[in-house]
Design a protein around this motif. Sequence first.
Motif, mmCIF file in Angstrom:
data_model
loop_
_atom_site.group_PDB
_atom_site.id
_atom_site.type_symbol
_atom_site.label_atom_id
_atom_site.label_comp_id
_atom_site.label_asym_id
_atom_site.label_seq_id
_atom_site.Cartn_x
_atom_site.Cartn_y
_atom_site.Cartn_z
ATOM 1 N N ALA A 95 -57.937 59.161 -84.634
ATOM 2 C CA ALA A 95 -57.403 58.416 -85.778
ATOM 3 C C ALA A 95 -57.323 59.290 -87.025
ATOM 4 C CB ALA A 95 -58.272 57.200 -86.060
ATOM 5 N N ASN A 96 -56.374 58.972 -87.893
ATOM 6 C CA ASN A 96 -56.254 59.579 -89.210
ATOM 7 C C ASN A 96 -56.385 58.469 -90.248
ATOM 8 O OD1 ASN A 96 -55.417 62.604 -89.077
ATOM 9 N ND2 ASN A 96 -54.233 61.612 -87.460
ATOM 10 N N ARG A 97 -57.442 58.520 -91.012
ATOM 11 C CA ARG A 97 -57.718 57.442 -91.957
ATOM 12 C C ARG A 97 -58.572 57.985 -93.098
ATOM 13 N NH1 ARG A 97 -58.284 51.639 -91.186
ATOM 14 N NH2 ARG A 97 -58.778 50.782 -93.251
ATOM 15 N N THR A 98 -58.285 57.545 -94.296
ATOM 16 C CA THR A 98 -59.087 57.910 -95.461
ATOM 17 C C THR A 98 -59.755 56.664 -96.005
ATOM 18 O OG1 THR A 98 -57.621 59.746 -96.044
ATOM 19 C CG2 THR A 98 -59.068 58.892 -97.772
ATOM 20 N N PHE A 99 -61.066 56.728 -96.164
ATOM 21 C CA PHE A 99 -61.834 55.620 -96.728
ATOM 22 C C PHE A 99 -62.324 56.021 -98.119
ATOM 23 C CE2 PHE A 99 -62.402 55.065 -92.132
ATOM 24 C CZ PHE A 99 -62.089 53.718 -91.987
ATOM 25 N N SER A 100 -62.229 55.095 -99.040
ATOM 26 C CA SER A 100 -62.760 55.329 -100.387
ATOM 27 C C SER A 100 -64.107 54.626 -100.510
ATOM 28 C CB SER A 100 -61.784 54.816 -101.447
ATOM 29 O OG SER A 100 -61.445 53.456 -101.204
ATOM 30 N N VAL A 101 -65.090 55.361 -101.013
ATOM 31 C CA VAL A 101 -66.461 54.860 -101.096
ATOM 32 C C VAL A 101 -67.010 55.135 -102.488
ATOM 33 C CG1 VAL A 101 -68.794 54.999 -100.118
ATOM 34 C CG2 VAL A 101 -66.803 55.393 -98.642
ATOM 35 N N ALA A 123 -65.039 62.751 -85.626
ATOM 36 C CA ALA A 123 -63.800 62.100 -86.066
ATOM 37 C C ALA A 123 -63.108 63.000 -87.088
ATOM 38 C CB ALA A 123 -64.115 60.732 -86.673
ATOM 39 N N PRO A 124 -62.496 64.082 -86.646
ATOM 40 C CA PRO A 124 -61.937 65.069 -87.577
ATOM 41 C C PRO A 124 -60.817 64.538 -88.461
ATOM 42 C CG PRO A 124 -61.269 65.525 -85.300
ATOM 43 C CD PRO A 124 -62.328 64.467 -85.228
ATOM 44 N N GLY A 125 -60.198 63.429 -88.066
ATOM 45 C CA GLY A 125 -59.126 62.864 -88.881
ATOM 46 C C GLY A 125 -59.599 61.828 -89.881
ATOM 47 N N ILE A 126 -60.888 61.539 -89.891
ATOM 48 C CA ILE A 126 -61.446 60.555 -90.819
ATOM 49 C C ILE A 126 -61.961 61.280 -92.053
ATOM 50 C CG2 ILE A 126 -63.184 58.771 -91.161
ATOM 51 C CD1 ILE A 126 -61.017 58.011 -89.167
ATOM 52 N N ARG A 127 -61.530 60.830 -93.217
ATOM 53 C CA ARG A 127 -61.945 61.456 -94.471
ATOM 54 C C ARG A 127 -62.579 60.408 -95.393
ATOM 55 N NH1 ARG A 127 -57.393 63.188 -92.591
ATOM 56 N NH2 ARG A 127 -56.268 61.452 -93.567
ATOM 57 N N LEU A 128 -63.551 60.837 -96.169
ATOM 58 C CA LEU A 128 -64.189 59.979 -97.165
ATOM 59 C C LEU A 128 -63.868 60.505 -98.559
ATOM 60 C CD1 LEU A 128 -67.799 59.287 -95.784
ATOM 61 C CD2 LEU A 128 -65.695 58.008 -95.366
ATOM 62 N N HIS A 129 -63.347 59.633 -99.407
ATOM 63 C CA HIS A 129 -63.205 59.949 -100.821
ATOM 64 C C HIS A 129 -64.340 59.221 -101.537
ATOM 65 C CE1 HIS A 129 -58.658 61.150 -100.892
ATOM 66 N NE2 HIS A 129 -59.403 61.961 -100.174
#
Length: 304
Positions: A95-101, A123-129
């Motif tokens: 998956a490719n997804r960006t979550f804002s926290v 999960a290399p496509g998951i990013r956290l901002h």
Amino acid sequence: MDLRRVDLNLLVAFDLLITEGSVSRAAARMSVGQPAMSAILGRLRKLFGDPLFIREGRGLVATPLTESLAEPVRDLLTHAEAVLSQGSQFDPATANRTFSVIANDYVTMTFLHPLLARLTSEAPGIRLHIFPTGDDFADQLRRNLVDLLIVPREAMEVHADFPHHVLYRDRYLVAVDEDHPDVGDTITAEQFSTLPYLATSSGHLRSLAEMQLDFLGVPRNVEITTAFGVAPFLLKGTRLITLIHERLADQVRETAGLKVMEPPIPRLQPITEIMLWTKRTDGDKAHQWLRQRLLDLAQELDDH
């Protein structure tokens, strides 16, 4: 009303206009120009037979009808998103997804950093901002501007208004320079109240530690006030003392050259970190995966 003749995307725009109170900000969140958003507002007014929003200064003020529709429309959109997400699959490995926290420095250093390290392989496509905890963190979540909020339950009076889950508890310790000339392996209440004290803050607010000490009537000889994420690194070579979370102390003790000990304050309570989200993302499979991953990590760190 014949739903076949209604563009249900108008309800998305309606919700954004309520949330933002501004045509330009709602337009930005819908990725359309301001003239297009103004045209959408015109269609909404025609659909409901009401002005819906009255311009006042630079913002918009909702009419009574708009206020009565706000919650039903939001609930409708939440249910629609839940229905549409039922059939979708989520594979964290692809998956490719960006979550804002929203989280403070302490949570980022001691809790989110281990997760970031693991996401690289899991999960290399998951990013956290990750955004710092400002004074408006509850409003940011309520307006669906972030995916998750991680904050002490004690600092979130309205936490029951949101879906939430406890992550972990953390107690306070006293921290001093490892070569402090006046403090050995323990510290007395008199020393705590008379030695130079480094107070901590969270944004423009006093930290929960300081509020507790004030509530308990514990006097301090305050010389410096700084953000609690920085505090441990200012003790070296000084006679300052401060309160620090145990998890943070474990992580920075050697680097910062600290000695830590039990505080001489029997009624000092630990903090309880919780994560909060909104009903809109409650059924989203990717969001559910992230929440479960955080719960698993919290349990793993507790066991360790």
